[in-house]
Design a protein around this motif. Sequence first.
Motif, PDB file in Angstrom:
ATOM      1  N   TYR A  18       0.822  -1.217   0.000  1.00 49.59           N
ATOM      2  CA  TYR A  18       0.000   0.000   0.000  1.00 49.59           C
ATOM      3  C   TYR A  18       0.857   1.269   0.000  1.00 49.59           C
ATOM      4  CZ  TYR A  18      -3.321  -3.569   1.410  1.00 49.59           C
ATOM      5  OH  TYR A  18      -4.078  -4.702   1.453  1.00 49.59           O
ATOM      6  N   ARG A  19       2.080   1.162  -0.518  1.00 52.87           N
ATOM      7  CA  ARG A  19       2.987   2.303  -0.463  1.00 52.87           C
ATOM      8  C   ARG A  19       2.504   3.493  -1.302  1.00 52.87           C
ATOM      9  NH1 ARG A  19       4.918  -1.258  -4.073  1.00 52.87           N
ATOM     10  NH2 ARG A  19       5.758  -0.482  -6.060  1.00 52.87           N
ATOM     11  N   LEU A  20       1.705   3.224  -2.343  1.00 54.56           N
ATOM     12  CA  LEU A  20       1.231   4.307  -3.214  1.00 54.56           C
ATOM     13  C   LEU A  20      -0.149   4.834  -2.802  1.00 54.56           C
ATOM     14  CD1 LEU A  20       2.207   2.826  -6.700  1.00 54.56           C
ATOM     15  CD2 LEU A  20       3.512   4.449  -5.308  1.00 54.56           C
ATOM     16  N   ARG A  22      -1.369   6.682  -0.454  1.00 55.59           N
ATOM     17  CA  ARG A  22      -1.550   8.085  -0.081  1.00 55.59           C
ATOM     18  C   ARG A  22      -1.783   8.973  -1.308  1.00 55.59           C
ATOM     19  NH1 ARG A  22       2.782   9.628   4.726  1.00 55.59           N
ATOM     20  NH2 ARG A  22       1.888   8.258   6.339  1.00 55.59           N
ATOM     21  N   ARG A  23      -1.155   8.606  -2.418  1.00 57.90           N
ATOM     22  CA  ARG A  23      -1.289   9.411  -3.637  1.00 57.90           C
ATOM     23  C   ARG A  23      -2.461   8.975  -4.501  1.00 57.90           C
ATOM     24  NH1 ARG A  23       4.337   8.293  -4.533  1.00 57.90           N
ATOM     25  NH2 ARG A  23       3.751   7.352  -6.524  1.00 57.90           N
ATOM     26  N   THR A  24      -2.896   7.728  -4.372  1.00 60.17           N
ATOM     27  CA  THR A  24      -3.874   7.194  -5.328  1.00 60.17           C
ATOM     28  C   THR A  24      -5.217   6.844  -4.705  1.00 60.17           C
ATOM     29  OG1 THR A  24      -3.159   4.889  -5.012  1.00 60.17           O
ATOM     30  CG2 THR A  24      -1.952   6.189  -6.643  1.00 60.17           C
ATOM     31  N   TRP A  25      -5.419   7.109  -3.410  1.00 60.22           N
ATOM     32  CA  TRP A  25      -6.608   6.563  -2.744  1.00 60.22           C
ATOM     33  C   TRP A  25      -7.912   7.062  -3.358  1.00 60.22           C
ATOM     34  CZ3 TRP A  25     -10.304   9.428  -0.244  1.00 60.22           C
ATOM     35  CH2 TRP A  25      -9.991  10.736   0.100  1.00 60.22           C
ATOM     36  N   ARG A  26      -7.949   8.307  -3.828  1.00 59.10           N
ATOM     37  CA  ARG A  26      -9.191   8.824  -4.418  1.00 59.10           C
ATOM     38  C   ARG A  26      -9.549   8.037  -5.684  1.00 59.10           C
ATOM     39  NH1 ARG A  26      -6.646  13.390  -2.431  1.00 59.10           N
ATOM     40  NH2 ARG A  26      -7.936  14.694  -1.017  1.00 59.10           N
ATOM     41  N   LYS A  27      -8.551   7.839  -6.554  1.00 63.73           N
ATOM     42  CA  LYS A  27      -8.801   7.070  -7.774  1.00 63.73           C
ATOM     43  C   LYS A  27      -9.145   5.612  -7.450  1.00 63.73           C
ATOM     44  CE  LYS A  27      -5.963   9.739 -10.994  1.00 63.73           C
ATOM     45  NZ  LYS A  27      -4.809   9.687 -11.942  1.00 63.73           N
ATOM     46  N   ASP A  28      -8.493   5.068  -6.432  1.00 63.00           N
ATOM     47  CA  ASP A  28      -8.760   3.679  -6.060  1.00 63.00           C
ATOM     48  C   ASP A  28     -10.188   3.501  -5.548  1.00 63.00           C
ATOM     49  OD1 ASP A  28      -6.274   2.539  -6.724  1.00 63.00           O
ATOM     50  OD2 ASP A  28      -5.384   3.215  -4.851  1.00 63.00           O
ATOM     51  N   ARG A 324      -4.928   1.761  -8.978  1.00 66.46           N
ATOM     52  CA  ARG A 324      -3.479   1.626  -8.977  1.00 66.46           C
ATOM     53  C   ARG A 324      -2.966   0.783  -7.812  1.00 66.46           C
ATOM     54  NH1 ARG A 324      -4.466   2.699 -13.225  1.00 66.46           N
ATOM     55  NH2 ARG A 324      -3.615   4.257 -14.645  1.00 66.46           N
ATOM     56  N   THR A 325      -3.817   0.530  -6.834  1.00 61.37           N
ATOM     57  CA  THR A 325      -3.416  -0.330  -5.719  1.00 61.37           C
ATOM     58  C   THR A 325      -4.552  -1.312  -5.435  1.00 61.37           C
ATOM     59  OG1 THR A 325      -4.349   0.917  -3.852  1.00 61.37           O
ATOM     60  CG2 THR A 325      -2.218   1.656  -4.728  1.00 61.37           C
TER      61      THR A 325
END
Length: 552
Positions: A18-20, A22-28, A324-325
């Motif tokens: 889950y390293r990404l 913080r940057r991708t949570w909205r898209k996820d 992305r995650t």
Amino acid sequence: MRTAAVRSRDLWPAREDYRLLRRTWRKDVLAGITVGIVALPLALGFGVSSGLTAEQGLVTAIVAGLLAAVFGGSNVQVSGPTGAMVVVLVPIVATYGAAAIAAVTLIAGVLVMATGLLRLGRIVSIIPWPVIEGFTLGIACIIFLQQVPLITSPHQAAPGEHSSNAVVAAGQSLAAADPVYLAWAAGAVVIVAACMLIAPRIHPSVPGSLIGIAVVAVLAALASSPLATIGTIPASLPAPSLPSIDPELLGVLLPAAATVAALAAIESLLSARVAGSMADTGAFDPDRELVGQGVASIGASLFGGMPATGAIARTSVSIRAGARTRAASIVHALVLLAVVYVASGPVGMIPLAALAGVLFMTAIRMVHTATVRSIMTSTRSDAWIFTITAIVTVSFDLIWAVLIGVALAAVVALRGAARTTGVALEPIQADPPSDLDSSIVAVRFQGPLFFVSAERVQETVMGVGTPSVVILRLARLERVDATGAQVLAQIVRSLERRGITVLIKGVRDSHSALFRRVGVLAALRHHKHLFVDFDGALEHARSHVAREREQV
């Protein structure tokens, strides 16, 4: 035990997954909601098409989807019930009953998990493209045909009433169809199909399948149609429990579970590999993916669900929506869980014919005409492999189809490799020439020498005629297996028995140990008949011919 635990550490969830985020949570989150909406009708439809219930399909999508997202080896894989698995489950339900599915799912999950722990995930890379596409085409045909019974009668066929073969079962259903019901069901299918075709043109994110299902459900309720519905769905998940496995049936269920496990492994790895090529979402670990899919099926069995696999269609939707995650896949499962607790009543009113419409369109969309055209116009052998794999998938069995397709591809590959093996009889063309050279023949080997080409090579060399000396030129010989080395030894012995002196030139260092073990070098008349360069071999051959002529 400690060593094994250390080696398997990379097969389990880690903070690095889950390293990404913080940057991708909205898209996820958005992608998870989107794919959850798309997955709902598919989960319901695949549950019904398997001969089980819509509830079991939905439970599988929730439990397996969540577990595979957490434990799997792909950052974006979306898992749940799939059409390919339906194809395998239908005959199992017809033979052993719906009650056996939980046990089959548990056993299959254990097998898939063990495959990952044994690090066998790379095996999918040996499946050629024509086999994959032929397999996909066959599955699409079966999914399409399996919907026919849902639109011909309001009653599901009892176990054994219809053939386990989708083609035969579709024919039997049409022969016994209720014309009135068929007309209503066909209308529902047309409405769903129209919504699925039109909605994406309005906006790519519009869920055409859900809109179509909602329209059909409302019209069916207002018009008091005879269409059969899903029925009551519990407003909560069932309590987990270990499936009961009858020891007497264990031996009978094992082959079925092995088939399910093989399909789950193949489809999940193929889906994850395709997903990895669609976007930069990080590399996937095939061994961890198998462990995750095994855990997912085991979890689904505890809740009375069915086997799960990675689903390429849902995974593609998720990636295109911005996933992305693995958080996107987790959100997808939570969306479906919310449906169970909030909207189980309306879901139970969905006509089965509407679900059939979704799956009809799903099957059609699985077949890409451009891909089929590319394969059919590529090479004749690839076209045949594609066609045979598709036919075997529809007519017999999915796993056998893959095995036969891979075997055919292997035969074609070996045949092609065998053609690269060159062996030529060459007259001596030295400078300066010598009248002694007419009694000497050089045999040049080129390319690989293995079991497929060995017999042809032997026949060519043994047609050398009756020279005094034969020089075997091996410098350009590439890969050699034990059969190839044995054939070389037989050639040397056979020529020597005919009174022909054999000289060998240019043995590679990589071949010398094999030649020594198999007896190629020992078959020579004298250990000095082994040469590094051709000039030395030719000089020795001329001296040998000269001595023979002097003796005459």
